[in-house]
Design a protein around this motif. Structure first.
Motif, PDB file in Angstrom:
ATOM      1  N   UNK A 240       5.231  -7.519   1.928  1.00 51.46           N
ATOM      2  CA  UNK A 240       5.280  -7.502   3.643  1.00 51.46           C
ATOM      3  C   UNK A 240       4.347  -7.161   4.316  1.00 51.46           C
ATOM      4  N   UNK A 241       2.967  -6.002   3.807  1.00 51.14           N
ATOM      5  CA  UNK A 241       2.628  -5.319   4.238  1.00 51.14           C
ATOM      6  C   UNK A 241       2.945  -4.238   4.939  1.00 51.14           C
ATOM      7  N   UNK A 242       3.873  -3.835   4.529  1.00 53.22           N
ATOM      8  CA  UNK A 242       4.810  -2.334   5.329  1.00 53.22           C
ATOM      9  C   UNK A 242       4.225  -1.722   4.410  1.00 53.22           C
ATOM     10  N   UNK A 243       4.341   0.072   5.146  1.00 49.24           N
ATOM     11  CA  UNK A 243       3.062   1.165   4.568  1.00 49.24           C
ATOM     12  C   UNK A 243       4.139   2.102   4.236  1.00 49.24           C
ATOM     13  N   UNK A 244       3.812   2.658   2.868  1.00 50.80           N
ATOM     14  CA  UNK A 244       4.840   3.491   2.311  1.00 50.80           C
ATOM     15  C   UNK A 244       4.289   4.485   2.050  1.00 50.80           C
ATOM     16  N   UNK A 245       4.995   5.781   1.876  1.00 50.18           N
ATOM     17  CA  UNK A 245       4.516   7.403   1.795  1.00 50.18           C
ATOM     18  C   UNK A 245       5.518   7.516   0.924  1.00 50.18           C
TER      19      UNK A 245
ATOM     20  N   UNK B  24       1.079  -1.375   0.215  1.00 49.72           N
ATOM     21  CA  UNK B  24      -0.294   0.315  -0.109  1.00 49.72           C
ATOM     22  C   UNK B  24       0.900   1.532   0.280  1.00 49.72           C
ATOM     23  N   UNK B  25       0.674   2.193  -0.938  1.00 53.04           N
ATOM     24  CA  UNK B  25       0.756   4.006  -0.984  1.00 53.04           C
ATOM     25  C   UNK B  25       0.551   4.045  -1.257  1.00 53.04           C
ATOM     26  N   UNK B  26       0.355   5.260  -0.116  1.00 50.25           N
ATOM     27  CA  UNK B  26       0.176   7.344  -0.114  1.00 50.25           C
ATOM     28  C   UNK B  26       1.114   7.534  -0.741  1.00 50.25           C
ATOM     29  N   UNK B  27       0.062   8.815  -1.234  1.00 51.98           N
ATOM     30  CA  UNK B  27       1.290   9.973  -1.627  1.00 51.98           C
ATOM     31  C   UNK B  27       1.027  11.363  -0.914  1.00 51.98           C
ATOM     32  N   UNK B  28       2.377  11.595  -1.144  1.00 47.79           N
ATOM     33  CA  UNK B  28       1.616  13.677  -0.194  1.00 47.79           C
ATOM     34  C   UNK B  28       2.489  14.639  -1.563  1.00 47.79           C
ATOM     35  N   UNK B  29       1.978  15.533  -1.340  1.00 43.91           N
ATOM     36  CA  UNK B  29       2.237  16.500  -2.733  1.00 43.91           C
ATOM     37  C   UNK B  29       2.096  17.787  -3.187  1.00 43.91           C
ATOM     38  N   UNK B  30       2.171  18.193  -3.763  1.00 36.39           N
ATOM     39  CA  UNK B  30       1.452  19.597  -3.727  1.00 36.39           C
ATOM     40  C   UNK B  30       0.797  20.131  -4.585  1.00 36.39           C
ATOM     41  N   UNK B  31       0.272  21.045  -4.434  1.00 39.49           N
ATOM     42  CA  UNK B  31      -1.186  21.200  -5.512  1.00 39.49           C
ATOM     43  C   UNK B  31      -0.587  22.850  -6.583  1.00 39.49           C
ATOM     44  N   UNK B  32      -0.482  23.415  -5.818  1.00 38.63           N
ATOM     45  CA  UNK B  32       0.423  24.711  -6.118  1.00 38.63           C
ATOM     46  C   UNK B  32       2.066  24.541  -7.056  1.00 38.63           C
ATOM     47  N   UNK B  33       2.628  25.769  -6.085  1.00 39.01           N
ATOM     48  CA  UNK B  33       3.905  25.803  -7.640  1.00 39.01           C
ATOM     49  C   UNK B  33       5.337  25.636  -6.721  1.00 39.01           C
TER      50      UNK B  33
ATOM     51  N   UNK C 143       0.223   1.599 -11.072  1.00 41.67           N
ATOM     52  CA  UNK C 143      -0.506   2.341 -10.088  1.00 41.67           C
ATOM     53  C   UNK C 143      -2.024   1.722  -9.317  1.00 41.67           C
ATOM     54  N   UNK C 144      -2.246   0.552  -9.259  1.00 42.58           N
ATOM     55  CA  UNK C 144      -2.954   0.131  -8.492  1.00 42.58           C
ATOM     56  C   UNK C 144      -2.941  -0.467  -6.741  1.00 42.58           C
ATOM     57  N   UNK C 145      -1.270  -0.144  -7.139  1.00 44.38           N
ATOM     58  CA  UNK C 145      -0.473   0.071  -5.256  1.00 44.38           C
ATOM     59  C   UNK C 145      -1.478   1.472  -4.750  1.00 44.38           C
ATOM     60  N   UNK C 146      -1.480   2.695  -5.464  1.00 44.80           N
ATOM     61  CA  UNK C 146      -1.497   3.367  -4.488  1.00 44.80           C
ATOM     62  C   UNK C 146      -3.049   3.836  -4.099  1.00 44.80           C
ATOM     63  N   UNK C 147      -2.942   4.059  -2.866  1.00 47.10           N
ATOM     64  CA  UNK C 147      -4.380   4.047  -2.427  1.00 47.10           C
ATOM     65  C   UNK C 147      -5.255   5.955  -1.679  1.00 47.10           C
TER      66      UNK C 147
END
Length: 420
Positions: free
Chosen positions: A211-216, A1-10, A253-257
């Motif tokens: 292995x069930x690890x959580x990725x950011x 499982x992968x979650x993503x943090x990214x910027x929405x502006x400049x 792509x299907x790994x992204x939650x």
């Protein structure tokens, strides 16, 4: 499982603090693109730390940090950062890993960046002069040197071959600066880099996921600087959007939650390029002063303006944002009235879409006004204690962009964040 943090502006949305806030919930923090042009500001205790290359989870002892193959890596900057991190008692050889496919930034990349930008005159894009663009150009041109090449016996000949190619280009620019000191630093930093954990990044991260690890996955810059979807040509050289996670780390792509998009409660931009809601008056100066809007990487004053919901909705759309984090909401505490851009007047026609080329049209923002909350929010811990005018401001943005604001940051401190 992968979650993503990214910027929405400049860029400069405050992603570093947000990644640091969420890091304890994850096993791995992975940078998937960008280079030392990123500046992610964290506070460790009362000390301010700015990270340019190392993922923002480095100060959490039990969190693994990966620099992915989509990143371009400056060994000099990395060594300097590792020294800073080590001064806090963190052992980078324990929890920092680097993909062998990560491309290196050479001293001549920095020289090419400087020479190219200088030659553009009034058409400058506002490069940070860190060598990012030339390094990505060598990647797409299939000339790049990668971290894994450091372990190859032919590394020196690879380096000389690429350096000679760069020198010919520099000669065309009539660039005569002596960069021998840069090279001395570079080779010293390479020796340090060889002592770190270099891994097969795609297997490394996918094995952890299995292995069930959580990725950011941690993004750099912002969506409006994306090489494909940003305000071209005033953009960075990588894919800053959520799609960049897949080719920047080697995950499917299907790994992204979840995709958590970070936006300021207003807008800023460093360097050149379109900025529809920019303020050139006292309010713009007040935003800059109150928000301490100076670049974490360059120190340059940031251009400031009201929040642009047309661009924000666009960024939420192309990223598939599932949650929004609003930062620096406290900067608006002292304003009696606020504005938000809801449409653009493009060549006399009102539109709610980002144009192909903002620089080729006559574009004016159309604003809607809101009453400011006019009170200090920096000590608030619970959502029900937020001022009514602030919740109305947030609710309007929620409805417009179609993605819920789940967190509001009301100060630079780790604990200054309110869950909604």
């Amino acid at each position: 499982m992968v979650d993503v943090i990214l910027g929405l502006q400049w860029g400069d949305e405050g992603k570093g603090k947000i990644v640091d806030f969420f890091a304890p919930n994850y096993d791995i923090i992975a940078r998937f693109q960008g280079g030392p042009n990123a500046g992610h500001t964290l506070y460790v205790g009362d000390k301010k730390v700015v990270l340019h290359q190392i993922p923002s989870g480095i100060f959490h002892q039990n969190t693994v940090n990966l620099i992915g193959n989509g990143v371009v890596l400056d060994p000099v900057t990395l060594k300097r950062e590792c020294d800073t991190v080590a001064s806090f008692g963190i052992d980078v050889r324990k929890n920092l890993f680097i993909s062998e496919r990560t491309n290196l930034i050479l001293p001549t990349h920095r020289a090419l960046d400087k020479a190219s930008e200088s030659s553009k005159g009034d058409s400058k894009i506002g490069s940070t002069l860190k060598g990012i663009g030339p390094a990505y150009m060598d990647k797409t041109g299939r000339n790049a040197i990668r971290v894994g090449d450091l372990l190859d016996k032919n590394f020196t000949s690879q380096y000389i071959k690429l350096r000679l190619k760069h020198q010919k280009l520099l000669d065309n620019f009539h660039f005569n600066e002596d960069i021998s000191a840069w090279e001395d630093e570079f080779f010293e930093a390479l020796e340090f880099l060889r002592t770190l954990n270099v891994v097969n990044g795609e297997y490394f991260i996918n094995n952890h996921i299995s292995q069930g690890k959580k990725v950011l996955a941690e993004g750099a810059q912002g969506s409006m600087l994306d090489i494909d979807f940003g305000t071209f040509p005033f953009v960075t050289s990588s894919n800053t959007i959520s799609a960049g996670v897949c080719n920047g780390l080697g995950v499917a792509p299907q790994k992204i939650r979840e995709v958590l998009g970070v936006t300021k409660a207003y807008c800023t931009r460093v360097g050149s390029g379109p900025f529809p809601t920019e303020l050139h008056d006292e309010q713009g100066e007040e935003l800059r002063k109150t928000g301490n809007e100076f670049g974490a990487t360059t120190g340059r004053p940031r251009r400031c303006g009201w929040i642009d919901l047309v661009a924000l909705k666009y960024a939420c759309m192309i990223n598939g944002v599932t949650q929004v984090v609003m930062t620096k909401a406290d900067v608006l505490d002292a304003f009696e009235s606020l504005k938000v851009c809801t449409t653009y007047n493009v060549n006399g026609e009102e539109k709610a879409e980002v144009p192909f080329q903002m620089t080729r049209v006559n574009l004016e923002p159309v604003f809607q006004s809101f009453k400011g909350w006019n009170q200090d929010t920096t000590q608030i811990k619970k959502a029900d204690a937020l001022p009514e005018d602030m919740t109305q401001y947030i609710a309007f943005i929620n409805k417009y962009v179609g993605a819920p604001i789940r967190y509001v940051s009301n100060g630079p401190g780790r604990d200054q964040i309110v869950a909604l």
